[in-house]
Design a protein around this motif. Structure first.
Motif, PDB file in Angstrom:
ATOM      1  N   LEU A  31      19.691  -8.217  -2.393  1.00 34.70           N
ATOM      2  CA  LEU A  31      19.183  -8.250  -3.762  1.00 34.70           C
ATOM      3  C   LEU A  31      17.687  -7.963  -3.846  1.00 34.70           C
ATOM      4  N   ASP A  32      16.960  -8.228  -2.771  1.00 30.36           N
ATOM      5  CA  ASP A  32      15.515  -7.998  -2.762  1.00 30.36           C
ATOM      6  C   ASP A  32      15.176  -7.138  -1.549  1.00 30.36           C
ATOM      7  N   HIS A  33      14.323  -6.142  -1.755  1.00 31.82           N
ATOM      8  CA  HIS A  33      14.012  -5.182  -0.702  1.00 31.82           C
ATOM      9  C   HIS A  33      12.521  -5.148  -0.403  1.00 31.82           C
ATOM     10  N   VAL A  34      12.201  -4.831   0.861  1.00 33.11           N
ATOM     11  CA  VAL A  34      10.837  -4.562   1.282  1.00 33.11           C
ATOM     12  C   VAL A  34      10.827  -3.121   1.787  1.00 33.11           C
ATOM     13  N   TYR A  35       9.968  -2.295   1.213  1.00 30.98           N
ATOM     14  CA  TYR A  35       9.867  -0.892   1.594  1.00 30.98           C
ATOM     15  C   TYR A  35       8.786  -0.749   2.668  1.00 30.98           C
ATOM     16  N   VAL A  36       9.070   0.065   3.680  1.00 36.19           N
ATOM     17  CA  VAL A  36       8.198   0.178   4.843  1.00 36.19           C
ATOM     18  C   VAL A  36       7.735   1.627   5.014  1.00 36.19           C
ATOM     19  N   GLN A  37       6.439   1.787   5.279  1.00 40.07           N
ATOM     20  CA  GLN A  37       5.878   3.083   5.642  1.00 40.07           C
ATOM     21  C   GLN A  37       5.073   2.882   6.909  1.00 40.07           C
ATOM     22  N   ALA A  38       5.360   3.671   7.956  1.00 40.43           N
ATOM     23  CA  ALA A  38       4.635   3.602   9.223  1.00 40.43           C
ATOM     24  C   ALA A  38       3.957   4.938   9.451  1.00 40.43           C
ATOM     25  N   ARG A  39       2.635   4.918   9.591  1.00 36.47           N
ATOM     26  CA  ARG A  39       1.869   6.145   9.797  1.00 36.47           C
ATOM     27  C   ARG A  39       0.970   5.993  11.011  1.00 36.47           C
ATOM     28  N   ARG A  40       0.959   7.009  11.863  1.00 37.16           N
ATOM     29  CA  ARG A  40       0.071   6.961  13.030  1.00 37.16           C
ATOM     30  C   ARG A  40      -1.363   7.292  12.652  1.00 37.16           C
ATOM     31  N   SER A  41      -1.550   8.073  11.626  1.00 41.05           N
ATOM     32  CA  SER A  41      -2.899   8.333  11.125  1.00 41.05           C
ATOM     33  C   SER A  41      -2.844   8.164   9.612  1.00 41.05           C
ATOM     34  N   VAL A  42      -3.941   7.716   9.056  1.00 35.98           N
ATOM     35  CA  VAL A  42      -3.893   7.379   7.637  1.00 35.98           C
ATOM     36  C   VAL A  42      -5.250   7.602   6.986  1.00 35.98           C
ATOM     37  N   GLY A  43      -5.180   7.983   5.745  1.00 39.49           N
ATOM     38  CA  GLY A  43      -6.362   8.092   4.905  1.00 39.49           C
ATOM     39  C   GLY A  43      -6.013   7.523   3.544  1.00 39.49           C
ATOM     40  N   ARG A  44      -6.978   7.501   2.675  1.00 39.04           N
ATOM     41  CA  ARG A  44      -6.761   6.965   1.335  1.00 39.04           C
ATOM     42  C   ARG A  44      -5.595   7.653   0.613  1.00 39.04           C
ATOM     43  N   PRO A  45      -5.457   8.986   0.699  1.00 39.05           N
ATOM     44  CA  PRO A  45      -4.338   9.634   0.008  1.00 39.05           C
ATOM     45  C   PRO A  45      -2.966   9.153   0.499  1.00 39.05           C
ATOM     46  N   ASP A  46      -2.865   8.815   1.799  1.00 38.85           N
ATOM     47  CA  ASP A  46      -1.593   8.318   2.343  1.00 38.85           C
ATOM     48  C   ASP A  46      -1.229   6.968   1.724  1.00 38.85           C
ATOM     49  N   ALA A  47      -2.217   6.088   1.643  1.00 37.20           N
ATOM     50  CA  ALA A  47      -1.971   4.769   1.058  1.00 37.20           C
ATOM     51  C   ALA A  47      -1.636   4.895  -0.426  1.00 37.20           C
ATOM     52  N   GLN A  48      -2.349   5.774  -1.128  1.00 35.69           N
ATOM     53  CA  GLN A  48      -2.072   5.977  -2.549  1.00 35.69           C
ATOM     54  C   GLN A  48      -0.680   6.574  -2.754  1.00 35.69           C
ATOM     55  N   ALA A  49      -0.276   7.492  -1.870  1.00 33.22           N
ATOM     56  CA  ALA A  49       1.056   8.085  -1.971  1.00 33.22           C
ATOM     57  C   ALA A  49       2.137   7.024  -1.760  1.00 33.22           C
ATOM     58  N   PHE A  50       1.880   6.073  -0.840  1.00 32.25           N
ATOM     59  CA  PHE A  50       2.848   5.008  -0.604  1.00 32.25           C
ATOM     60  C   PHE A  50       2.984   4.124  -1.838  1.00 32.25           C
ATOM     61  N   VAL A  51       1.860   3.796  -2.458  1.00 35.24           N
ATOM     62  CA  VAL A  51       1.909   3.007  -3.691  1.00 35.24           C
ATOM     63  C   VAL A  51       2.705   3.759  -4.756  1.00 35.24           C
ATOM     64  N   GLY A  52       2.496   5.062  -4.847  1.00 37.93           N
ATOM     65  CA  GLY A  52       3.272   5.869  -5.781  1.00 37.93           C
ATOM     66  C   GLY A  52       4.757   5.846  -5.459  1.00 37.93           C
ATOM     67  N   SER A  53       5.089   5.862  -4.167  1.00 35.39           N
ATOM     68  CA  SER A  53       6.493   5.777  -3.749  1.00 35.39           C
ATOM     69  C   SER A  53       7.103   4.446  -4.158  1.00 35.39           C
ATOM     70  N   LEU A  54       6.321   3.373  -4.009  1.00 35.87           N
ATOM     71  CA  LEU A  54       6.814   2.054  -4.407  1.00 35.87           C
ATOM     72  C   LEU A  54       7.129   2.035  -5.899  1.00 35.87           C
ATOM     73  N   VAL A  55       6.238   2.632  -6.680  1.00 35.58           N
ATOM     74  CA  VAL A  55       6.472   2.699  -8.123  1.00 35.58           C
ATOM     75  C   VAL A  55       7.734   3.509  -8.400  1.00 35.58           C
ATOM     76  N   GLY A  56       7.901   4.636  -7.692  1.00 34.95           N
ATOM     77  CA  GLY A  56       9.071   5.484  -7.877  1.00 34.95           C
ATOM     78  C   GLY A  56      10.385   4.798  -7.539  1.00 34.95           C
ATOM     79  N   HIS A  57      10.330   3.862  -6.590  1.00 34.98           N
ATOM     80  CA  HIS A  57      11.519   3.100  -6.197  1.00 34.98           C
ATOM     81  C   HIS A  57      11.655   1.798  -6.988  1.00 34.98           C
ATOM     82  N   ALA A  58      10.759   1.560  -7.932  1.00 38.62           N
ATOM     83  CA  ALA A  58      10.715   0.310  -8.695  1.00 38.62           C
ATOM     84  C   ALA A  58      10.637  -0.884  -7.747  1.00 38.62           C
ATOM     85  N   ALA A  59       9.870  -0.713  -6.669  1.00 33.34           N
ATOM     86  CA  ALA A  59       9.746  -1.752  -5.640  1.00 33.34           C
ATOM     87  C   ALA A  59       8.696  -2.779  -6.024  1.00 33.34           C
TER      88      ALA A  59
END
Length: 113
Positions: free
Chosen positions: A64-92
């Motif tokens: 009933l409750d989910h945790v969404y996971v993103q694993a990145r070997r390299s990361v910048g601000r756009p990657d983190a922002q894209a993940f937040v956007g993905s969370l919104v897209g999944h209604a997470a």
């Protein structure tokens, strides 16, 4: 000795494929008790076109409750922002963004530039 072991471990992780890192993180979260001990507790997405989500962990037995996971070997601000956007897209409501420490990836970035 512990520092050398940690450095070797991180180097081996960074040398493997992104898919290996994604699977490692999802497996680690399950081993830590997230999603329980059920093999079906994790949906592995982590492919090209996965919408910025590498895995979805069920927090309870009913899923009933989910945790969404993103694993990145390299990361910048756009990657983190894209993940937040993905969370919104999944209604997470919950997400985990995992990267290795900067010291593990900086030598590789410097060598490749």
């Amino acid at each position: 000795m512990q520092s050398a072991l940690r450095a070797e471990f991180l180097e081996r992780i960074v040398q493997n494929s992104p898919a290996f890192f994604e699977q490692l993180i999802v497996d680690l979260l399950i081993a830590m008790g997230y999603g329980g001990s059920y093999k079906n507790a994790v949906t592995q997405l982590g492919r090209s076109g996965d919408g910025g989500v590498d895995g979805v962990i069920n927090e309870d037995r009913l899923g009933l409750d989910h945790v969404y996971v993103q694993a990145r070997r390299s990361v910048g601000r756009p990657d983190a922002q894209a993940f937040v956007g993905s969370l919104v897209g999944h209604a997470a409501t919950k997400g985990v963004f995992v990267t290795p420490p900067p010291s593990a990836i900086m030598p590789r970035i410097m060598i490749n530039t």
